[in-house]
Scaffold this motif. Structure first.
Motif, PDB file in Angstrom:
ATOM      1  N   GLU A 119       0.838  -1.195   0.000  1.00  0.00           N
ATOM      2  CA  GLU A 119       0.000   0.000   0.000  1.00  0.00           C
ATOM      3  C   GLU A 119       0.873   1.245   0.000  1.00  0.00           C
ATOM      4  OE1 GLU A 119      -2.490   0.017   3.425  1.00  0.00           O
ATOM      5  OE2 GLU A 119      -3.965  -1.368   2.568  1.00  0.00           O
ATOM      6  N   VAL A 120       0.275   2.342  -0.412  1.00  0.00           N
ATOM      7  CA  VAL A 120       0.940   3.643  -0.308  1.00  0.00           C
ATOM      8  C   VAL A 120       1.324   3.871   1.157  1.00  0.00           C
ATOM      9  CG1 VAL A 120       0.594   6.131  -0.482  1.00  0.00           C
ATOM     10  CG2 VAL A 120      -0.229   4.624  -2.306  1.00  0.00           C
ATOM     11  N   GLY A 121       2.579   4.264   1.377  1.00  0.00           N
ATOM     12  CA  GLY A 121       3.080   4.499   2.727  1.00  0.00           C
ATOM     13  C   GLY A 121       3.877   3.341   3.299  1.00  0.00           C
ATOM     14  N   ASP A 122       3.806   2.166   2.651  1.00  0.00           N
ATOM     15  CA  ASP A 122       4.544   1.000   3.138  1.00  0.00           C
ATOM     16  C   ASP A 122       6.007   1.048   2.690  1.00  0.00           C
ATOM     17  OD1 ASP A 122       2.145   0.075   4.091  1.00  0.00           O
ATOM     18  OD2 ASP A 122       1.874  -1.463   2.555  1.00  0.00           O
ATOM     19  N   SER A 123       6.787   0.147   3.245  1.00  0.00           N
ATOM     20  CA  SER A 123       8.096  -0.171   2.686  1.00  0.00           C
ATOM     21  C   SER A 123       8.068  -1.624   2.234  1.00  0.00           C
ATOM     22  CB  SER A 123       9.209   0.042   3.716  1.00  0.00           C
ATOM     23  OG  SER A 123       9.128  -0.925   4.745  1.00  0.00           O
ATOM     24  N   ILE A 124       8.916  -1.944   1.284  1.00  0.00           N
ATOM     25  CA  ILE A 124       9.021  -3.313   0.757  1.00  0.00           C
ATOM     26  C   ILE A 124      10.449  -3.781   0.963  1.00  0.00           C
ATOM     27  CG2 ILE A 124       8.843  -4.798  -1.271  1.00  0.00           C
ATOM     28  CD1 ILE A 124       6.874  -2.736  -2.450  1.00  0.00           C
ATOM     29  N   GLN A 125      10.583  -4.981   1.487  1.00  0.00           N
ATOM     30  CA  GLN A 125      11.895  -5.595   1.617  1.00  0.00           C
ATOM     31  C   GLN A 125      11.854  -6.931   0.877  1.00  0.00           C
ATOM     32  OE1 GLN A 125      14.002  -7.439   5.390  1.00  0.00           O
ATOM     33  NE2 GLN A 125      14.227  -5.213   5.427  1.00  0.00           N
ATOM     34  N   VAL A 126      12.748  -7.095  -0.083  1.00  0.00           N
ATOM     35  CA  VAL A 126      12.819  -8.334  -0.845  1.00  0.00           C
ATOM     36  C   VAL A 126      14.167  -8.989  -0.580  1.00  0.00           C
ATOM     37  CG1 VAL A 126      12.776  -9.415  -3.125  1.00  0.00           C
ATOM     38  CG2 VAL A 126      11.292  -7.458  -2.652  1.00  0.00           C
ATOM     39  N   ILE A 127      14.131 -10.148   0.055  1.00  0.00           N
ATOM     40  CA  ILE A 127      15.344 -10.933   0.246  1.00  0.00           C
ATOM     41  C   ILE A 127      15.477 -11.814  -0.980  1.00  0.00           C
ATOM     42  CG2 ILE A 127      16.499 -12.679   1.640  1.00  0.00           C
ATOM     43  CD1 ILE A 127      13.912 -10.373   3.181  1.00  0.00           C
ATOM     44  N   PHE A 128      16.486 -11.542  -1.788  1.00  0.00           N
ATOM     45  CA  PHE A 128      16.654 -12.186  -3.089  1.00  0.00           C
ATOM     46  C   PHE A 128      17.841 -13.135  -3.060  1.00  0.00           C
ATOM     47  CE2 PHE A 128      18.787 -11.902  -7.351  1.00  0.00           C
ATOM     48  CZ  PHE A 128      17.896 -12.706  -8.033  1.00  0.00           C
ATOM     49  N   LYS A 129      17.597 -14.375  -3.449  1.00  0.00           N
ATOM     50  CA  LYS A 129      18.678 -15.356  -3.550  1.00  0.00           C
ATOM     51  C   LYS A 129      18.819 -15.791  -4.998  1.00  0.00           C
ATOM     52  CE  LYS A 129      20.712 -19.520  -1.633  1.00  0.00           C
ATOM     53  NZ  LYS A 129      20.673 -20.531  -0.548  1.00  0.00           N
ATOM     54  N   ASN A 130      20.034 -15.746  -5.503  1.00  0.00           N
ATOM     55  CA  ASN A 130      20.284 -16.163  -6.877  1.00  0.00           C
ATOM     56  C   ASN A 130      20.699 -17.627  -6.888  1.00  0.00           C
ATOM     57  OD1 ASN A 130      20.847 -16.440  -9.553  1.00  0.00           O
ATOM     58  ND2 ASN A 130      22.457 -14.898  -9.630  1.00  0.00           N
ATOM     59  N   LYS A 131      19.774 -18.488  -7.305  1.00  0.00           N
ATOM     60  CA  LYS A 131      20.054 -19.919  -7.404  1.00  0.00           C
ATOM     61  C   LYS A 131      20.443 -20.324  -8.818  1.00  0.00           C
ATOM     62  CE  LYS A 131      17.150 -21.689  -3.643  1.00  0.00           C
ATOM     63  NZ  LYS A 131      16.192 -22.756  -3.288  1.00  0.00           N
ATOM     64  N   ALA A 132      20.586 -19.357  -9.707  1.00  0.00           N
ATOM     65  CA  ALA A 132      20.921 -19.633 -11.099  1.00  0.00           C
ATOM     66  C   ALA A 132      22.429 -19.497 -11.322  1.00  0.00           C
ATOM     67  CB  ALA A 132      20.155 -18.690 -12.015  1.00  0.00           C
ATOM     68  N   LYS A 133      22.864 -19.746 -12.558  1.00  0.00           N
ATOM     69  CA  LYS A 133      24.302 -19.766 -12.827  1.00  0.00           C
ATOM     70  C   LYS A 133      24.847 -18.446 -13.358  1.00  0.00           C
ATOM     71  CE  LYS A 133      24.091 -21.810 -17.490  1.00  0.00           C
ATOM     72  NZ  LYS A 133      24.477 -22.984 -18.302  1.00  0.00           N
ATOM     73  N   PHE A 134      23.954 -17.494 -13.664  1.00  0.00           N
ATOM     74  CA  PHE A 134      24.376 -16.169 -14.121  1.00  0.00           C
ATOM     75  C   PHE A 134      24.047 -15.133 -13.043  1.00  0.00           C
ATOM     76  CE2 PHE A 134      23.334 -18.381 -18.154  1.00  0.00           C
ATOM     77  CZ  PHE A 134      24.561 -18.274 -18.795  1.00  0.00           C
ATOM     78  N   PRO A 135      24.758 -14.013 -12.993  1.00  0.00           N
ATOM     79  CA  PRO A 135      24.375 -12.926 -12.085  1.00  0.00           C
ATOM     80  C   PRO A 135      23.003 -12.348 -12.485  1.00  0.00           C
ATOM     81  CG  PRO A 135      26.627 -12.641 -12.856  1.00  0.00           C
ATOM     82  CD  PRO A 135      26.019 -13.712 -13.713  1.00  0.00           C
ATOM     83  N   TYR A 136      22.115 -12.224 -11.513  1.00  0.00           N
ATOM     84  CA  TYR A 136      20.793 -11.660 -11.759  1.00  0.00           C
ATOM     85  C   TYR A 136      20.456 -10.665 -10.653  1.00  0.00           C
ATOM     86  CZ  TYR A 136      19.844 -15.249 -15.319  1.00  0.00           C
ATOM     87  OH  TYR A 136      19.883 -16.041 -16.445  1.00  0.00           O
ATOM     88  N   SER A 137      19.350  -9.945 -10.851  1.00  0.00           N
ATOM     89  CA  SER A 137      18.952  -8.932  -9.877  1.00  0.00           C
ATOM     90  C   SER A 137      17.440  -8.786  -9.891  1.00  0.00           C
ATOM     91  CB  SER A 137      19.611  -7.587 -10.220  1.00  0.00           C
ATOM     92  OG  SER A 137      19.038  -7.051 -11.415  1.00  0.00           O
ATOM     93  N   ILE A 138      16.942  -7.870  -9.067  1.00  0.00           N
ATOM     94  CA  ILE A 138      15.546  -7.427  -9.138  1.00  0.00           C
ATOM     95  C   ILE A 138      15.549  -5.908  -9.216  1.00  0.00           C
ATOM     96  CG2 ILE A 138      13.310  -7.319  -8.006  1.00  0.00           C
ATOM     97  CD1 ILE A 138      13.833  -9.966  -6.711  1.00  0.00           C
ATOM     98  N   HIS A 139      15.091  -5.384 -10.338  1.00  0.00           N
ATOM     99  CA  HIS A 139      14.967  -3.939 -10.528  1.00  0.00           C
ATOM    100  C   HIS A 139      13.481  -3.582 -10.557  1.00  0.00           C
ATOM    101  CE1 HIS A 139      15.319   0.096 -12.079  1.00  0.00           C
ATOM    102  NE2 HIS A 139      14.573  -0.233 -13.117  1.00  0.00           N
ATOM    103  N   PRO A 140      13.015  -2.720  -9.628  1.00  0.00           N
ATOM    104  CA  PRO A 140      11.595  -2.393  -9.569  1.00  0.00           C
ATOM    105  C   PRO A 140      11.258  -1.105 -10.323  1.00  0.00           C
ATOM    106  CG  PRO A 140      12.656  -1.516  -7.638  1.00  0.00           C
ATOM    107  CD  PRO A 140      13.756  -2.123  -8.487  1.00  0.00           C
ATOM    108  N   HIS A 141      10.031  -1.013 -10.774  1.00  0.00           N
ATOM    109  CA  HIS A 141       9.473   0.237 -11.286  1.00  0.00           C
ATOM    110  C   HIS A 141       8.377   0.702 -10.339  1.00  0.00           C
ATOM    111  CE1 HIS A 141      11.295   0.318 -15.425  1.00  0.00           C
ATOM    112  NE2 HIS A 141      11.547  -0.933 -15.066  1.00  0.00           N
TER     113      HIS A 141
END
Length: 292
Positions: A119-141
């Motif tokens: 919701e508006v006013g919240d914060s979001i925390q994403v704990i991201f684990k890369n289980k793949a073989k290439f470097p990856y990320s999460i980019h939000p809009h």
């Protein structure tokens, strides 16, 4: 006066995503950093799977077997990868151990990753684990972040990173958007040629007006559906070489125009020929659609 505009994002070859009617602003200000009302926590991994674009094995639009036209994209032989491809997808887990997967919202999400809601006013925390073989990320809009949480730098295989984003009033619905709007998130490491996205790493963030999100569901609608219309370009996937090695004799040229054409998967949520069936919708329900 707020500045509103139609916001379009090109996320792949020939693909345009209608994201929001609100102008995207990602610059953090002192107001943005005020203490959030709620912190929403998600545990999301990138992991590799064998993806089948037509898991039912038939053309669900006609009810029949695949013919010559369909087999341009689906038939596997010594020089064609066909309907199965190695891909990377986002998967949600229950906690930071990344041992137990959360059930997906519905089979019709297909390749689309877990939906992040706030919701508006919240914060979001994403704990991201890369289980793949290439470097990856999460980019939000749609949300705001500092440079460390933008998701451009790749997370190394086997590593974990915690993203911290803020949901401001500008992240949420504008005057005529209803009670929620959708944004996109995706891996951003090779953004210049969209190899991350064509690998399969894309999903949606939904931001609700304050007070409209209860038990991770909207109060004023019965159902939400997501449709990612995308020509997935397997020629431009990080797994092209792996797919050639696994599914072909590996002697076809990447420059072969017929091979290139066979790797363009015209899909909805990573599924072709009617294999994406939107289910669990009742005629009496109020359904909100997010079209990506």
């Amino acid at each position: 006066m707020r500045n509103f505009k139609k916001h379009l994002l090109v996320i792949g070859t020939g693909v345009i995503a209608l994201i929001s009617c609100r102008k995207e602003i990602n610059i953090i200000t002192s107001t943005d950093l005020a203490t959030p009302t709620v912190q929403r926590v998600y545990y999301i991994a990138a992991e590799e799977v064998e993806w089948n674009y037509v898991p039912t094995g038939i053309n669900q639009l006609t009810g029949g077997a695949f013919g010559k036209a369909e087999n341009v994209f689906l038939q596997n032989d010594s020089n064609r990868i066909g309907n199965k491809n190695i891909k990377a997808i986002y998967v949600e887990y229950t906690d930071a151990t990344f041992a137990t997967k959360k059930p997906k919202e519905g089979a019709d999400l297909g390749i689309v990753g877990p939906i992040i809601r706030a919701e508006v006013g919240d914060s979001i925390q994403v704990i991201f684990k890369n289980k793949a073989k290439f470097p990856y990320s999460i980019h939000p809009h749609g949300v705001v972040y500092d440079a460390d949480n933008e998701g451009i730098a790749g997370v190394a295989p086997g590593s974990t990173f915690t993203y911290k984003w803020r949901v401001t009033e500008n992240s949420g619905p504008a005057e005529r958007d209803g009670s929620s709007i959708g944004w996109v998130y995706h891996s951003h490491v090779m953004e210049h040629n969209n190899k991350d996205i064509n690998a399969g790493l894309v999903s949606s963030i939904v931001i609700y007006k304050k007070g409209y999100l209860e038990n991770n569901k909207s109060k004023d609608i019965d159902n939400e559906k997501f449709a990612l219309f995308m020509i997935v370009d397997e020629n431009n996937s990080l797994y092209l070489d792996s797919n050639k090695a696994k599914y072909t004799l590996n002697n076809v040229s990447n420059d072969d125009p017929n091979f290139q054409e066979s790797n363009l998967k015209h899909s909805v949520n990573g599924l072709m020929y009617g294999n994406c069936k939107f289910t669990n919708i009742k005629t009496s329900e109020k359904v909100r659609w997010y079209l990506i």
